[in-house]
Scaffold this motif. Structure first.
Motif, PDB file in Angstrom:
ATOM      1  N   ALA A   1      -7.553   1.098  49.476  1.00  0.00           N
ATOM      2  CA  ALA A   1      -6.560   0.981  50.548  1.00  0.00           C
ATOM      3  C   ALA A   1      -5.241   1.626  50.143  1.00  0.00           C
ATOM      4  O   ALA A   1      -4.598   2.314  50.949  1.00  0.00           O
ATOM      5  CB  ALA A   1      -6.353  -0.488  50.912  1.00  0.00           C
ATOM      6  N   VAL A   2      -4.830   1.413  48.887  1.00  0.00           N
ATOM      7  CA  VAL A   2      -3.595   2.038  48.396  1.00  0.00           C
ATOM      8  C   VAL A   2      -3.736   3.551  48.395  1.00  0.00           C
ATOM      9  O   VAL A   2      -2.849   4.277  48.860  1.00  0.00           O
ATOM     10  CB  VAL A   2      -3.249   1.513  46.991  1.00  0.00           C
ATOM     11  N   ARG A   3      -4.859   4.037  47.903  1.00  0.00           N
ATOM     12  CA  ARG A   3      -5.089   5.482  47.868  1.00  0.00           C
ATOM     13  C   ARG A   3      -5.061   6.070  49.279  1.00  0.00           C
ATOM     14  O   ARG A   3      -4.411   7.096  49.541  1.00  0.00           O
ATOM     15  CB  ARG A   3      -6.442   5.767  47.215  1.00  0.00           C
ATOM     16  N   ASP A   4      -5.733   5.411  50.218  1.00  0.00           N
ATOM     17  CA  ASP A   4      -5.812   5.937  51.585  1.00  0.00           C
ATOM     18  C   ASP A   4      -4.457   5.888  52.286  1.00  0.00           C
ATOM     19  O   ASP A   4      -4.101   6.803  53.046  1.00  0.00           O
ATOM     20  CB  ASP A   4      -6.847   5.154  52.392  1.00  0.00           C
ATOM     21  N   ALA A   5      -3.695   4.813  52.051  1.00  0.00           N
ATOM     22  CA  ALA A   5      -2.374   4.702  52.678  1.00  0.00           C
ATOM     23  C   ALA A   5      -1.441   5.784  52.165  1.00  0.00           C
ATOM     24  O   ALA A   5      -0.691   6.405  52.937  1.00  0.00           O
ATOM     25  CB  ALA A   5      -1.789   3.323  52.416  1.00  0.00           C
ATOM     26  N   ARG A   6      -1.482   6.055  50.866  1.00  0.00           N
ATOM     27  CA  ARG A   6      -0.632   7.107  50.309  1.00  0.00           C
ATOM     28  C   ARG A   6      -1.055   8.477  50.829  1.00  0.00           C
ATOM     29  O   ARG A   6      -0.215   9.326  51.141  1.00  0.00           O
ATOM     30  CB  ARG A   6      -0.686   7.078  48.784  1.00  0.00           C
ATOM     31  N   ARG A   7      -2.351   8.680  50.947  1.00  0.00           N
ATOM     32  CA  ARG A   7      -2.842   9.954  51.471  1.00  0.00           C
ATOM     33  C   ARG A   7      -2.372  10.155  52.918  1.00  0.00           C
ATOM     34  O   ARG A   7      -2.139  11.288  53.354  1.00  0.00           O
ATOM     35  CB  ARG A   7      -4.363   9.982  51.394  1.00  0.00           C
ATOM     36  N   ALA A   8      -2.214   9.045  53.655  1.00  0.00           N
ATOM     37  CA  ALA A   8      -1.773   9.131  55.047  1.00  0.00           C
ATOM     38  C   ALA A   8      -0.272   9.314  55.180  1.00  0.00           C
ATOM     39  O   ALA A   8       0.249   9.437  56.294  1.00  0.00           O
ATOM     40  CB  ALA A   8      -2.206   7.863  55.799  1.00  0.00           C
ATOM     41  N   GLY A   9       0.462   9.324  54.063  1.00  0.00           N
ATOM     42  CA  GLY A   9       1.883   9.593  54.106  1.00  0.00           C
ATOM     43  C   GLY A   9       2.778   8.398  53.892  1.00  0.00           C
ATOM     44  O   GLY A   9       4.007   8.510  53.956  1.00  0.00           O
ATOM     45  N   HIS A  10       2.184   7.232  53.632  1.00  0.00           N
ATOM     46  CA  HIS A  10       2.970   6.041  53.353  1.00  0.00           C
ATOM     47  C   HIS A  10       3.308   5.976  51.864  1.00  0.00           C
ATOM     48  O   HIS A  10       2.616   6.563  51.030  1.00  0.00           O
ATOM     49  CB  HIS A  10       2.188   4.788  53.760  1.00  0.00           C
ATOM     50  N   LYS A  11       4.351   5.245  51.551  1.00  0.00           N
ATOM     51  CA  LYS A  11       4.700   4.958  50.169  1.00  0.00           C
ATOM     52  C   LYS A  11       4.196   3.562  49.825  1.00  0.00           C
ATOM     53  O   LYS A  11       4.367   2.624  50.611  1.00  0.00           O
ATOM     54  CB  LYS A  11       6.213   5.022  49.952  1.00  0.00           C
ATOM     55  N   VAL A  12       3.598   3.422  48.654  1.00  0.00           N
ATOM     56  CA  VAL A  12       3.111   2.119  48.209  1.00  0.00           C
ATOM     57  C   VAL A  12       3.634   1.866  46.799  1.00  0.00           C
ATOM     58  O   VAL A  12       3.436   2.685  45.892  1.00  0.00           O
ATOM     59  CB  VAL A  12       1.572   2.035  48.225  1.00  0.00           C
ATOM     60  N   LEU A  13       4.311   0.724  46.632  1.00  0.00           N
ATOM     61  CA  LEU A  13       4.895   0.368  45.343  1.00  0.00           C
ATOM     62  C   LEU A  13       4.453  -1.030  44.930  1.00  0.00           C
ATOM     63  O   LEU A  13       4.252  -1.899  45.783  1.00  0.00           O
ATOM     64  CB  LEU A  13       6.427   0.385  45.403  1.00  0.00           C
TER      65      LEU A  13
END
Length: 273
Positions: A33-45
């Motif tokens: 989910a983290v990988r996919d969200a970042r690929r979609a342009g979101h930032k995850v910290l």
């Protein structure tokens, strides 16, 4: 310098223990989910009470845009350190002296290592279970702690209840129950007053040039209350303390139920931002 994000993108801040991971184990669905969200342009910290030195390498290396660590005192985004707050020298010395006077075991937390009095490793072992490797692997006991400039303290084996210790230390610091283990009133975390996870999150949001409405906070512990209160979308984990649940817009399962993946799906973060 701020880094522009598009209007549909979000910045998600994930507590670690009990939220993203369970005793250091990260569900495959969470990592994906983290990988996919970042690929979609979101930032995850990651957004944790731990110092960065105490985060297991497999978690840090899994792929995040940054870390808010030490409960907001340390912020790293895209490889750049934005915040590095430490206790002022006079206060740092006074707090250590109070803990020593009460024979309280403690760990001084820094981004690079943990420091403790000689013998604190044995006191960790005497708690009835093996001390976690993420502590022992980065623990140093130099004998003289006067030169250690720390961001936060974790303590245990205290004969002094949290409320009494808070009163003795004064208004320059805050104390929360331990977020690392359920050890009751004889363990806690001492931080600079006014420094908490939301402070670090606000630093990231300003750097990215995003509004609070674009901020997602997900957590399960007492040190997540300010995080959820600040976030435009606040998500709590089932079973969290009532003060945490009271701040939540919705509730998700813990790591065993792939809660992060379910939250990201509900928020539309696993598709194009």
């Amino acid at each position: 310098m701020s880094v522009a994000m598009n209007d549909g993108a979000r910045a998600a801040f994930l507590d670690v223990d009990g939220t993203y991971a369970d005793h250091g184990t990260v569900p495959t669905a969470h990592a994906e989910a983290v990988r996919d969200a970042r690929r979609a342009g979101h930032k995850v910290l990651l957004c944790t009470g731990r110092p960065e030195s105490m985060l297991p390498a497999p978690i840090l290396e899994a792929g995040f845009d940054g870390v808010v660590a030490a409960a907001g005192a340390w912020v790293r985004l895209d490889g750049e350190v934005l915040t590095d707050l430490r206790f002022p020298d006079d206060l740092a010395t006074r707090v250590r002296h109070v803990l020593d006077a009460h024979d309280i075991a403690y760990l001084l937390e820094t981004p690079d290592a943990l420091y403790g009095p000689v013998g604190v490793d044995a006191r960790l072992e005497r708690r009835g279970e093996a001390a976690p490797p993420e502590i022992l692997d980065v623990l140093q006991m130099p004998g003289d702690l006067a030169a250690v400039r720390y961001a936060k303290i974790s303590y245990f084996d205290s004969p002094v209840p949290i409320a009494a210790l808070r009163a003795e230390l004064g208004p320059e610091v805050g104390i929360l129950p331990s977020s690392y283990a359920d050890t009751g009133d004889n363990a806690g975390e001492i931080h600079l007053a006014g420094v908490h996870k939301a402070v670090g999150m606000a630093t990231v949001a300003e750097h990215l040039g995003i509004s609070v409405a674009q901020v997602v906070g997900i957590g399960d512990g007492y040190n997540d209350v300010e995080m959820l209160a600040y976030a435009g979308t606040a998500v709590a984990v089932e079973g969290a303390p009532s003060a945490v649940l009271a701040e939540a817009d919705f509730v998700i399962p813990g790591p065993a139920g792939d809660g992060i993946a379910k939250a990201f799906a509900r928020l539309g973060m696993v598709g194009p931002a």
